[in-house]
Design a protein around this motif. Structure first.
Motif, PDB file in Angstrom:
ATOM      1  N   ALA A  86       0.831  -1.207   0.000  1.00 49.84           N
ATOM      2  CA  ALA A  86       0.000   0.000   0.000  1.00 49.84           C
ATOM      3  C   ALA A  86       0.864   1.255   0.000  1.00 49.84           C
ATOM      4  O   ALA A  86       0.566   2.234  -0.698  1.00 49.84           O
ATOM      5  CB  ALA A  86      -0.927  -0.018   1.206  1.00 49.84           C
ATOM      6  N   GLY A  87       1.936   1.239   0.767  1.00 48.15           N
ATOM      7  CA  GLY A  87       2.839   2.393   0.787  1.00 48.15           C
ATOM      8  C   GLY A  87       3.502   2.617  -0.569  1.00 48.15           C
ATOM      9  O   GLY A  87       3.632   3.749  -1.032  1.00 48.15           O
ATOM     10  N   GLY A  88       3.920   1.536  -1.216  1.00 46.53           N
ATOM     11  CA  GLY A  88       4.532   1.665  -2.539  1.00 46.53           C
ATOM     12  C   GLY A  88       3.543   2.179  -3.567  1.00 46.53           C
ATOM     13  O   GLY A  88       3.869   3.036  -4.399  1.00 46.53           O
ATOM     14  N   ALA A  89       2.304   1.652  -3.511  1.00 51.69           N
ATOM     15  CA  ALA A  89       1.285   2.117  -4.459  1.00 51.69           C
ATOM     16  C   ALA A  89       0.951   3.578  -4.218  1.00 51.69           C
ATOM     17  O   ALA A  89       0.788   4.363  -5.165  1.00 51.69           O
ATOM     18  CB  ALA A  89       0.037   1.253  -4.337  1.00 51.69           C
ATOM     19  N   GLY A  90       0.869   3.977  -2.957  1.00 48.92           N
ATOM     20  CA  GLY A  90       0.597   5.381  -2.643  1.00 48.92           C
ATOM     21  C   GLY A  90       1.715   6.291  -3.117  1.00 48.92           C
ATOM     22  O   GLY A  90       1.458   7.381  -3.647  1.00 48.92           O
ATOM     23  N   VAL A  93       3.728   5.717  -5.653  1.00 44.29           N
ATOM     24  CA  VAL A  93       3.643   5.795  -7.114  1.00 44.29           C
ATOM     25  C   VAL A  93       2.539   6.756  -7.530  1.00 44.29           C
ATOM     26  O   VAL A  93       2.705   7.563  -8.465  1.00 44.29           O
ATOM     27  CB  VAL A  93       3.426   4.385  -7.715  1.00 44.29           C
ATOM     28  CG1 VAL A  93       3.008   4.455  -9.165  1.00 44.29           C
ATOM     29  CG2 VAL A  93       4.692   3.557  -7.566  1.00 44.29           C
ATOM     30  N   LEU A  94       1.397   6.707  -6.844  1.00 41.04           N
ATOM     31  CA  LEU A  94       0.289   7.601  -7.188  1.00 41.04           C
ATOM     32  C   LEU A  94       0.630   9.058  -6.920  1.00 41.04           C
ATOM     33  O   LEU A  94       0.319   9.938  -7.729  1.00 41.04           O
ATOM     34  CB  LEU A  94      -0.965   7.197  -6.419  1.00 41.04           C
ATOM     35  CG  LEU A  94      -1.627   5.899  -6.862  1.00 41.04           C
ATOM     36  CD1 LEU A  94      -2.780   5.554  -5.942  1.00 41.04           C
ATOM     37  CD2 LEU A  94      -2.104   6.009  -8.300  1.00 41.04           C
ATOM     38  N   VAL A  95       1.301   9.332  -5.809  1.00 39.73           N
ATOM     39  CA  VAL A  95       1.659  10.714  -5.482  1.00 39.73           C
ATOM     40  C   VAL A  95       2.676  11.252  -6.483  1.00 39.73           C
ATOM     41  O   VAL A  95       2.542  12.370  -6.997  1.00 39.73           O
ATOM     42  CB  VAL A  95       2.188  10.800  -4.039  1.00 39.73           C
ATOM     43  CG1 VAL A  95       2.860  12.138  -3.767  1.00 39.73           C
ATOM     44  CG2 VAL A  95       1.059  10.564  -3.059  1.00 39.73           C
ATOM     45  N   VAL A  96       3.696  10.458  -6.794  1.00 36.77           N
ATOM     46  CA  VAL A  96       4.719  10.905  -7.752  1.00 36.77           C
ATOM     47  C   VAL A  96       4.092  11.097  -9.134  1.00 36.77           C
ATOM     48  O   VAL A  96       4.378  12.070  -9.836  1.00 36.77           O
ATOM     49  CB  VAL A  96       5.895   9.902  -7.794  1.00 36.77           C
ATOM     50  CG1 VAL A  96       6.821  10.190  -8.951  1.00 36.77           C
ATOM     51  CG2 VAL A  96       6.666   9.949  -6.490  1.00 36.77           C
ATOM     52  N   GLY A  97       3.199  10.197  -9.519  1.00 33.89           N
ATOM     53  CA  GLY A  97       2.521  10.342 -10.804  1.00 33.89           C
ATOM     54  C   GLY A  97       1.665  11.594 -10.865  1.00 33.89           C
ATOM     55  O   GLY A  97       1.647  12.305 -11.875  1.00 33.89           O
ATOM     56  N   ALA A  98       0.946  11.884  -9.779  1.00 33.99           N
ATOM     57  CA  ALA A  98       0.112  13.092  -9.753  1.00 33.99           C
ATOM     58  C   ALA A  98       0.963  14.351  -9.847  1.00 33.99           C
ATOM     59  O   ALA A  98       0.610  15.309 -10.555  1.00 33.99           O
ATOM     60  CB  ALA A  98      -0.732  13.105  -8.480  1.00 33.99           C
ATOM     61  N   VAL A  99       2.099  14.363  -9.167  1.00 36.94           N
ATOM     62  CA  VAL A  99       2.979  15.540  -9.224  1.00 36.94           C
ATOM     63  C   VAL A  99       3.527  15.720 -10.633  1.00 36.94           C
ATOM     64  O   VAL A  99       3.550  16.836 -11.177  1.00 36.94           O
ATOM     65  CB  VAL A  99       4.118  15.401  -8.190  1.00 36.94           C
ATOM     66  CG1 VAL A  99       5.208  16.425  -8.425  1.00 36.94           C
ATOM     67  CG2 VAL A  99       3.570  15.517  -6.777  1.00 36.94           C
ATOM     68  N   LEU A 100       3.960  14.632 -11.262  1.00 36.76           N
ATOM     69  CA  LEU A 100       4.512  14.745 -12.614  1.00 36.76           C
ATOM     70  C   LEU A 100       3.451  15.175 -13.619  1.00 36.76           C
ATOM     71  O   LEU A 100       3.707  16.003 -14.505  1.00 36.76           O
ATOM     72  CB  LEU A 100       5.145  13.416 -13.029  1.00 36.76           C
ATOM     73  CG  LEU A 100       6.426  13.036 -12.280  1.00 36.76           C
ATOM     74  CD1 LEU A 100       6.913  11.663 -12.741  1.00 36.76           C
ATOM     75  CD2 LEU A 100       7.503  14.074 -12.477  1.00 36.76           C
ATOM     76  N   VAL A 101       2.237  14.627 -13.505  1.00 38.26           N
ATOM     77  CA  VAL A 101       1.163  15.010 -14.427  1.00 38.26           C
ATOM     78  C   VAL A 101       0.784  16.471 -14.222  1.00 38.26           C
ATOM     79  O   VAL A 101       0.563  17.203 -15.191  1.00 38.26           O
ATOM     80  CB  VAL A 101      -0.058  14.080 -14.243  1.00 38.26           C
ATOM     81  CG1 VAL A 101      -1.281  14.636 -14.931  1.00 38.26           C
ATOM     82  CG2 VAL A 101       0.257  12.699 -14.781  1.00 38.26           C
ATOM     83  N   SER A 102       0.749  16.936 -12.976  1.00 38.88           N
ATOM     84  CA  SER A 102       0.410  18.341 -12.734  1.00 38.88           C
ATOM     85  C   SER A 102       1.480  19.273 -13.283  1.00 38.88           C
ATOM     86  O   SER A 102       1.172  20.342 -13.820  1.00 38.88           O
ATOM     87  CB  SER A 102       0.187  18.588 -11.245  1.00 38.88           C
ATOM     88  OG  SER A 102       1.392  18.395 -10.540  1.00 38.88           O
TER      89      SER A 102
END
Length: 112
Positions: A68-72, A74-83
Motif C-alpha cells: 500500500a505504501g509503494g502504491a501510494g 507511485v500515485l503521489v509521484v505520478g500526480a505531481v509529474l502530471v500536474s
C-alpha cells in the motif's frame, strides 16, 4: 628539486615559525617477522568472504502495508509529474494565445 620547499606561514601574532621536518632515517629490518598465534583458515561453518545478514520476515499485515505504501508513493509521484506537465502545457498555450493577440493588434495598426 625532488623535495618541494613549503613557504613559511606567518601567524596572526606576527611571529614567523618555519616548518621543520625532522630528519628520519630508515633502518633495514634484520631477522624474521614474528609469527602470530591466530589461525589462518576460518573455522568450519563460518562464511569466508561475506557476513550473512538475517533474512527479513514480513507478516501478511506488514506485506500489505509495504504494498500500500509503494502504491501510494507511485500515485503521489505520478500526480505531481502530471500536474507539472499540465502546468507547462497551459503556460505554453497561454503564451501562444498572447502571441496571436499581439500579432493581430500590431498588424491591425499597420493596415489603417
Amino acid at each position: 628539486m625532488i623535495r618541494p620547499k613549503i613557504p613559511v606561514n606567518p601567524l596572526p601574532t606576527g611571529l614567523v615559525t618555519p616548518l621543520v621536518h625532522p630528519a628520519t632515517t630508515v633502518e633495514p629490518h634484520h631477522g624474521t617477522a614474528p609469527v602470530c598465534g591466530c589461525p589462518q583458515t576460518p573455522a568450519p561453518g563460518q562464511p569466508t568472504s561475506r557476513m550473512q545478514l538475517p533474512a527479513i520476515r514480513l507478516t501478511p499485515a506488514g506485506l500489505v502495508a509495504v504494498v500500500a505504501g509503494g502504491a501510494g508513493l507511485v500515485l503521489v509521484v505520478g500526480a505531481v509529474l502530471v500536474s507539472m506537465l499540465l502546468a507547462v502545457a497551459i503556460t505554453g498555450a497561454s503564451v501562444a494565445v498572447c502571441a496571436v493577440v499581439l500579432r493581430s493588434l500590431l498588424n491591425g495598426r499597420h493596415h489603417r
